[in-house]
Design a protein around this motif. Structure first.
Motif, short mmCIF file in Angstrom:
data_model
loop_
_atom_site.label_atom_id
_atom_site.label_comp_id
_atom_site.label_asym_id
_atom_site.label_seq_id
_atom_site.Cartn_x
_atom_site.Cartn_y
_atom_site.Cartn_z
N ALA A 113 9.41 -4.38 -18.80
CA ALA A 113 8.64 -4.16 -17.70
C ALA A 113 9.29 -3.51 -16.68
N PHE A 122 10.06 -0.24 -16.76
CA PHE A 122 9.70 1.18 -16.91
C PHE A 122 9.16 1.85 -15.51
N TYR A 158 11.04 2.28 -13.14
CA TYR A 158 11.95 2.16 -11.94
C TYR A 158 13.34 2.94 -12.42
N ARG A 182 -2.35 0.85 -5.16
CA ARG A 182 -1.05 0.35 -4.63
C ARG A 182 -0.62 1.10 -3.39
N LEU A 203 6.65 -9.09 -11.07
CA LEU A 203 7.68 -9.84 -10.39
C LEU A 203 8.48 -8.50 -9.70
N LEU A 204 8.62 -7.34 -10.69
CA LEU A 204 9.44 -6.32 -10.03
C LEU A 204 8.71 -5.49 -8.87
N ASN A 205 7.40 -5.30 -8.92
CA ASN A 205 6.57 -4.84 -8.00
C ASN A 205 6.68 -5.71 -6.56
N LEU A 247 4.56 -9.76 -20.34
CA LEU A 247 5.26 -8.30 -19.70
C LEU A 247 4.62 -7.89 -18.27
N GLN A 304 10.50 -15.23 -8.98
CA GLN A 304 11.22 -15.47 -10.25
C GLN A 304 10.07 -15.77 -11.26
N ARG A 357 9.29 -7.86 -5.89
CA ARG A 357 10.53 -7.55 -5.39
C ARG A 357 10.66 -6.28 -4.68
N GLU A 358 10.41 -5.22 -5.18
CA GLU A 358 10.40 -3.96 -4.34
C GLU A 358 9.71 -3.86 -3.12
N GLN A 406 6.19 -10.12 -15.68
CA GLN A 406 7.39 -9.33 -15.28
C GLN A 406 7.19 -8.12 -14.30
N ARG A 407 6.20 -7.32 -14.60
CA ARG A 407 6.19 -6.02 -13.78
C ARG A 407 5.66 -6.71 -12.56
N ALA A 455 0.03 1.35 -13.36
CA ALA A 455 1.05 1.24 -14.40
C ALA A 455 0.99 0.25 -15.22
N LEU A 456 0.32 -1.06 -14.91
CA LEU A 456 -0.08 -2.03 -15.85
C LEU A 456 -1.03 -1.52 -16.91
#
Lengths: 593, 442
Positions: free
Chosen positions: A122, A124, A126, B298, B333-335, B327, B344, B337-338, B330-331, B266-267
């Protein structure tokens, strides 16, 4: 302590000290040698691990190299350059990593953004700054994972062939339990990896967490004991080693080398520990020490036996001399020391024998001389004592003989007067003879327990009133118990004798002092007067029988006192200064309670 | 002359042969493989093969009669009467009666029915409610309200084209219902093998051991590259993020910040390989026609602004579904966090603050589909009329709350064997095998 014992002790201590010094030196040297060998062995294993680490690094670099040079990667680079569509390669890194047996692989575009990630697909899009490194070798990196954890990895970066610096691959293997399990380890050796967490890496004082230390089989055992060593390495960034104890015994110790694993910026990300058991080394040391102790103990035992023999041989003539001296001191003059050999001790023994013979001869002569002197003194005393009553007897008898010429009435008066005088003088002679008889037959003491204060008190009661007005009677008895085991009658007579002497010594009055006090294991009784005192010569002869300073004394009083005190294992002494009175001091052994 | 005659005979032969190839054959057993339980609700492939509803959605998305031949509403949609098809029998031979239908429906929804009461009235079933039920015919077409024989217990007895023949070694066997009201299916039976991973399904399809296999939306592109024969539905499945409005998430601004932080493009483009449509709407564009009004772009700056510098406590995110949805989680989650959130992945599966869920627009009727989605999401379904503007307002009102954030619209797809003919997907993407047939082996 006897001479033999002293010699034995001296020899034994000398030999023991010598053996102990040798044993200690040998053991210390052995320990140092073993420690050096242990350190060398550890250093060898550490260098072996570092080589193995280098090999693993080379393998990672080679794997990433092969991937970067593969047609698959080149084709992907071309397609990406043409289409710019990264979406189609979402799973590509996973597939490539699987083929290359890598735990981590990321495909990174020209701008440093991840095109595809095997470890966290996931991610990608970054950025991956580590992919922009120009380091051709491998490096350590902490990789964040999707489950929130982080893993330490050994990474390498390569540009895909044909893409210039456009497309890069950053791949690596995980430094984890499996990695440790694949490292070669000798018997008795164990490796563990401490992975610092992300917050700790940047902390000024990193905190140790035992759960972060893992071995090939999971969490490392006894992790807590590694804390000081690992913290030191985390702080200093330098390799360190130490001996750590798993238990209380020395054989439960390990020699640990801690190797810092740093990232490209020099931060310590993890600490690899190589622990080698010291059990075999300690066992060998203990074996050698046991042998050394055995040899030393045997040597010391032999030395003691030898010392016994030497001491006996050296001390025997001296002991014989000492025994002979003691015999002579005890009155046995017929002793003879054996004369063996021709050494100094033989000369000494011969001289001793000669001296003993001379002394025996002289003593015999002295005894004979004294015996004659005693008889002379006795004769003189008897003559002196008997002469005094004999003279009145002679005069009375002569007067009675002359009176026969007188008339009957006057003769009867003279006769009656003369018979009275004769009777008195004969009684006087009997008294004198009785005293001599008493001295010759002193009774055996009948011992009884009594306190010295009671003895003094009894004498005071008897004589205080009889002293007369000019004499002050003082008694000074200690309040402490002063037990004696004596014949009360004999002691009373002895002390009474001293008191009577003191009264006689003060015809013009004075002070009579009686005192009693404990003195260690004895009891001291003093009888002091303030009369004219005695000259040194008088003091010296005072206890000689028949010696007296009195006009009508027999000279037997103090001799009887001395005899009584001696029969009670005591002593008598006199202190006197001319014109300052005399003090008689009795020392009697204290009775046990 | 003879030459002409020979040519004519030859052409006639070719024509007959061509006609024979286009005409379906009876017989054969169809082999289906799925990753999930074939009986799961919703989405279980066996459910619509064994059971029928009072109504159904046609391939075009339009509502059409099934066990009910007609229906009518009274009292401003407070009362509905459905007249049952006559002569229909369950697989056990018992007749389909209005009592059986009413009993089945009451057993299905228990105390959570969209109506107040249902009862039999002759050959009709009557629904009454205190609130108007303008979308009841569409609701009754959903997989939730399929009719099963009363008191059949664990036995799966329906009126569908196939009936359960048994289960052996994890393979569910269905046999053709000879007396199906819609006519006997062409195949004699169906074998459903489950659970089977997608990769294994694809291997079986390539090896000829399966006729129909699943193709997750994220792998449609991959399946195309492997030249599988694909049947792909319209993007009728909605992937949405459900937010539990508690703690810091009780704040509407925080929920809105989360929505702005997520990168839908992105998804859609990467994870779903451009097979998904990024959208901020619950109803797909193909259903509502107004999905473009909820763009869902976004805006990280706005997300930061709405968060207002506050760092909410740790949030946990969980996804329901296959690897692609994990997935996506998880993506996200990253978004997040950014955007400054502390997130988590949730492994426990019970206490997640953010849950990724999928909903299905089962028909082309926007109001009915919206009502069904909201019902699946646990929201009280508002009375939505047939007017598109009213549906739009209802959807907008729901989304403004921010507890349900639509992300993507996904198609459903299946790959089939080449010898399978007339395999179609219903509007909701489930396979329709009533008309499917197998070509005879040469």
């Amino acid at each position: 302590m006897s001479l033999r014992q002293k010699l034995l002790l001296l020899f034994s201590l000398t030999v023991t000290a010598a053996v102990a010094a040798v044993a200690w030196t040998v053991l210390v040297r052995i320990r140092v040698v073993f420690e050096e060998r242990d350190q060398e062995e550890t250093a060898l294993f550490v260098s072996q691990f570092q080589r193995e680490f280098q090999i693993r690094s080379s393998e990672v670099t080679a794997a990433v190299d092969r991937l970067a040079a593969s047609e698959r990667a080149s084709a992907m680079a071309v397609e990406l350059a043409q289409s710019g569509d990264t979406g189609a390669y979402l799973s590509e890194a996973q597939r490539m990593a699987q083929d290359a047996h890598l735990d981590f692989l990321e495909i990174v575009g020209p701008a440093g953004d991840i095109v595809s990630s095997a470890q966290w697909p996931a991610r990608f899009g970054y950025p991956e700054p580590a992919a922009l490194t120009s380091d051709p070798g491998s490096f350590l990196k902490r990789e964040e994972l999707s489950d929130g954890s982080a893993a330490l990895g050994l990474f390498a970066v390569r540009s895909v062939r044909g893409s210039g610096d456009g497309l890069r691959l950053i791949g690596g293997v995980r430094l984890d339990q499996a990695f440790l399990a694949n490292l070669p380890a000798a018997p008795g050796m164990s490796v563990a990896l401490y992975t610092d967490d992300a917050q700790n890496v940047n902390a000024a004082a990193p905190a140790f967490e035992a759960s972060r230390l893992i071995g090939p089989d999971g969490p490392a055992s006894h992790a807590a004991i590694y804390e000081p060593l690992i913290e030191a390495v985390l702080r200093s960034g330098r390799q360190a080693s130490a001996i750590l104890y798993l238990g209380k015994r020395r054989e439960d110790s390990i020699n640990v080398a801690a190797i810092p694993l740093q990232n490209a910026a020099g931060k310590v990300l993890a600490v690899l520990t190589v622990a080698i058991s010291r059990a075999s080394m300690v066992a060998a040391q203990q074996h050698i020490r046991a042998i050394a102790y055995g040899v030393a103990s045997g040597g010391i035992l032999l030395a003691i036996i030898f010392s016994l023999w030497i001491a006996a041989r050296v001390s025997r003539p001296i002991e014989e001399l000492a025994r002979a001296s003691q015999e002579i001191a005890n009155g046995n003059w017929d002793v003879c020391v054996p004369e063996r050999g021709r050494d100094e001790m033989t000369v000494l023994a011969r001289g001793f024998n000669h001296m003993a013979a001379q002394l025996a001869s002289q003593r015999e002569r002295l005894v004979q001389t004294e015996r004659v002197a005693a008889w002379r003194e006795l004769a003189r005393r008897l003559a002196h004592e008997l002469k005094n009553p004999l003279f009145p007897l002679q005069l009375t008898v002569e007067n009675l003989a002359r009176s026969r010429q007188l008339p009957s009435a006057e003769f009867d008066e003279v006769f009656e007067e003369s018979t009275r005088t004769l009777s008195m003088e004969i009684a006087n002679l009997k008294t004198i003879i009785g005293r001599f008889s008493d001295f010759s037959k002193m009774p055996k003491p009948q011992l009884e327990p009594i306190d010295a204060a009671a003895v003094v008190e009894r004498v005071r009661l008897l004589y205080e009133s009889a002293c007369g007005p000019g004499i002050a009677f003082r008694v000074d008895a200690s309040p402490e118990p002063m037990p004696l085991c004596v014949d009360p009658e004999l002691l009373h007579r002895a002390v009474s004798n001293l008191v009577l002497n003191a009264i006689d010594a003060m015809p013009d009055g004075g002070t009579l002092t009686m005192s009693a006090r404990p003195m260690g294991e004895s009891v001291e009784i003093r009888v002091a007067d303030t009369g004219e005192g005695l000259t040194p010569e008088e003091c010296e002869r005072l206890f000689t029988p028949y010696y007296t300073t009195k006009l009508h004394g027999t000279g037997l009083g103090l001799a009887i006192v001395q005899s009584v005190i001696a029969d009670h294992a005591g002593t008598i002494a006199v202190e006197s200064h001319d014109g300052a009175g005399a003090t008689f001091i009795l020392l009697l052994p204290k009775a046990s309670l | 002359m003879l030459r002409r005659l020979a040519i004519s005979i030859l052409l006639a032969g070719f024509a007959i042969a061509a006609m024979a190839r286009t005409r379906p054959h009876y017989g054969g057993t169809l082999r289906i493989e799925t990753a999930g339980d074939p009986w799961q609700n919703p989405g279980g492939v066996a459910r619509r093969l064994v059971f029928d509803g009072l109504t159904e959605i046609g391939p075009d998305g339009a509502l059409r009669p099934a066990l009910a031949v007609s229906w009518k509403s009274e009292n401003a949609a407070h009362r509905w009467t459905f007249r049952l098809r006559s002569g229909v029998r369950f697989h056990d031979g018992s007749a389909l009666t209005s009592i059986a239908v009413a009993t089945s429906l009451m057993e299905t929804c228990g105390g959570n029915c969209p109506w107040t009461a249902v009862h039999a009235l002759g050959s009709s079933v009557v629904f009454t409610s205190d609130a108007p039920m303008p979308n009841l015919p569409a609701l009754l077409a959903s997989v939730e309200f399929l009719i099963r024989a009363p008191q059949s217990g664990e036995n799966k007895i329906g009126t569908g084209p196939f009936q359960v023949a048994g289960t052996t070694d994890g393979v569910l066997t269905l046999a053709a219902n000879e007396s199906s009201w819609a006519g006997r299916p062409f195949v004699d039976g169906i074998e459903i093998r489950a659970p089977r991973s997608v990769s294994d399904q694809w291997v079986d399809l390539a090896a000829g051991r399966a006729d129909v296999v699943e193709v997750p939306a994220a792998q449609i592109h991959q399946a195309q590259q492997q030249h599988f024969t694909l049947a792909v539905s319209l993007p009728v499945e909605v992937l949405a993020l459900e937010i539990a409005p508690s703690g810091a998430l009780a704040n509407r601004n925080v929920r809105e910040a989360i929505e702005y932080a997520i990168d839908r493009n992105a998804l859609a483009n990467v994870i779903f390989q451009k097979q998904a449509k990024p959208s901020g709407a619950l109803l797909p564009q193909a259903v509502s026609g107004y999905a473009f009004l909820f763009p869902g772009e976004r805006d990280l700056n706005k997300a930061h602004e709405l968060r207002g510098g506050m760092t909410p406590a740790l949030m946990r995110i969980r996804a329901e579904g296959g690897p692609a949805f994990q997935l996506v989680a998880q993506r996200i989650l990253l978004n997040l966090r950014e955007a400054g959130f502390n997130v988590q992945l949730d492994a426990s599966g019970h206490s997640a603050d953010l849950v990724l869920r999928t909903f299905t627009a089962e028909g082309a009727d926007p109001a009915g589909s919206l009502a069904e989605i909201l019902r699946a999401a646990g929201d009280p379904a508002p009375a939505i009329g047939a007017d598109p503007a009213q549906t739009y307002r209802a959807e907008r009102d729901v989304l403004e709350d921010g507890t349900l954030i639509p992300l993507l619209h996904l198609p459903r797809a299946y790959a089939t064997a080449e010898h399978l003919r007339d395999f179609r997907l219903r509007f909701d993407g489930t396979p329709d095998l009533a008309d499917a047939s197998l070509e005879a082996a040469k």
